[in-house]
Design a protein around this motif. Structure first.
Motif, short mmCIF file in Angstrom:
data_model
loop_
_atom_site.label_atom_id
_atom_site.label_comp_id
_atom_site.label_asym_id
_atom_site.label_seq_id
_atom_site.Cartn_x
_atom_site.Cartn_y
_atom_site.Cartn_z
N GLN A 68 0.84 -1.20 0.00
CA GLN A 68 0.00 0.00 0.00
C GLN A 68 0.87 1.26 0.00
OE1 GLN A 68 -3.10 -1.17 -0.97
NE2 GLN A 68 -3.97 0.28 0.46
N ALA A 69 1.93 1.24 0.79
CA ALA A 69 2.84 2.40 0.86
C ALA A 69 3.58 2.58 -0.46
CB ALA A 69 3.83 2.22 2.01
N ILE A 70 4.00 1.47 -1.09
CA ILE A 70 4.68 1.55 -2.38
C ILE A 70 3.73 2.16 -3.41
CG2 ILE A 70 5.66 0.20 -4.28
CD1 ILE A 70 6.64 -1.79 -2.13
N GLY A 71 2.48 1.72 -3.39
CA GLY A 71 1.49 2.26 -4.32
C GLY A 71 1.27 3.75 -4.12
N ALA A 72 1.20 4.17 -2.86
CA ALA A 72 1.02 5.60 -2.58
C ALA A 72 2.22 6.40 -3.06
CB ALA A 72 0.82 5.80 -1.07
N GLY A 73 3.41 5.83 -2.93
CA GLY A 73 4.61 6.53 -3.37
C GLY A 73 4.74 6.63 -4.87
N LEU A 74 4.06 5.74 -5.59
CA LEU A 74 4.11 5.76 -7.05
C LEU A 74 3.19 6.79 -7.67
CD1 LEU A 74 4.16 1.97 -8.04
CD2 LEU A 74 5.72 3.72 -8.91
N THR A 75 2.10 7.09 -7.00
CA THR A 75 1.08 7.92 -7.63
C THR A 75 1.55 9.35 -7.85
OG1 THR A 75 -1.19 8.75 -7.44
CG2 THR A 75 0.04 8.52 -5.39
N SER A 76 1.13 9.91 -8.98
CA SER A 76 1.47 11.31 -9.29
C SER A 76 0.29 12.24 -8.97
CB SER A 76 1.84 11.46 -10.77
OG SER A 76 0.74 11.09 -11.59
N GLU A 77 -0.71 11.71 -8.29
CA GLU A 77 -1.88 12.52 -7.96
C GLU A 77 -1.47 13.74 -7.13
OE1 GLU A 77 -6.14 12.23 -5.53
OE2 GLU A 77 -4.67 10.63 -5.38
#
Length: 225
Positions: A68-77
């Motif tokens: 979940q943290a990796i996914g949050a770090g990937l987003t450019s939102e």
């Protein structure tokens, strides 16, 4: 193999709308487990006098939380919150994230409004997801007094050091030239050793193109033994 959460797939679809997904993937490296102090030093060398925050994992070694943290770090939102804690969303017609970001500083009141969709994410819940360099939670009362807060994620593996510096300086320049009373806050999205991962180990990621969409498949997490 572990499939990425849906929001990562949506991120990559959105990137295609302004032609940046291929450029992003071209500079993309497998994420490496990093030390938080070294990341803080890396960022301060690129952007003097700017601090970075870090994503938090509550339970060391918990694979679900780590992904979940990796996914949050990937987003450019672009995460924008008012001082009262309400999340603001872009409601214009442009699809490119870069143009949307410019509109934050040029004509915010015409394009950004409280988000229409129901969401549990507000400033308070977001602050619960991040820590400072010393591992302390971030309190609203400790943030600068401003009308709006913008949180921008960054990481080392999505591109070159030069590209990161250019992107951050571009954002800070937009802010400098704007009359909007806003505070920019940067949040690192690299994998951290303190999450229970083996330092310098990598997480294999594979990309697959299906029409105008990209999916990502994660390999095995390098959990500390």
């Amino acid at each position: 193999m572990t499939k990425t959460p849906l929001f990562i797939l949506l991120l990559l679809v959105l990137l295609t709308s302004c032609g940046t997904v291929i450029k992003t993937l071209a500079g993309f490296k497998n994420p490496k487990v990093e030390d938080k102090k070294e990341l803080n030093r890396y960022f301060s060398e690129l952007v003097p006098n700017s601090n970075t925050y870090f994503l938090k994992v509550n339970k060391t070694g918990n694979e679900y939380e780590i992904f979940q943290a990796i996914g949050a770090g990937l987003t450019s939102e672009i995460l924008i919150f008012s001082q009262s804690g309400e999340k603001y969303c872009y409601q214009g017609i442009e699809e490119c994230s870069g143009i949307q970001m410019q509109s934050v500083f040029k004509n915010f009141n015409e394009n950004y409004f409280p988000c229409k969709e129901e969401s549990s994410l507000n400033l308070s819940t977001y602050l619960e997801k991040i820590l400072d360099i010393d591992g302390n939670s971030i309190k609203l009362e400790n943030l600068p007094k401003t009308d709006f807060y913008i949180f921008q994620h960054w990481n080392k593996y999505s591109g070159t050091r030069k590209k990161l510096q250019q992107d951050v300086n571009w954002l800070l320049d937009l802010k400098k030239k704007s009359n909007l009373n806003v505070t920019m806050l940067f949040v690192n999205g690299d994998m951290l050793e303190e999450w229970g991962l083996e330092k310098n180990a990598e997480l294999p990621i594979k990309f697959k193109k299906d029409g105008d969409k990209f999916t990502m498949t994660f390999g095995k997490l390098p959990l500390k033994k």
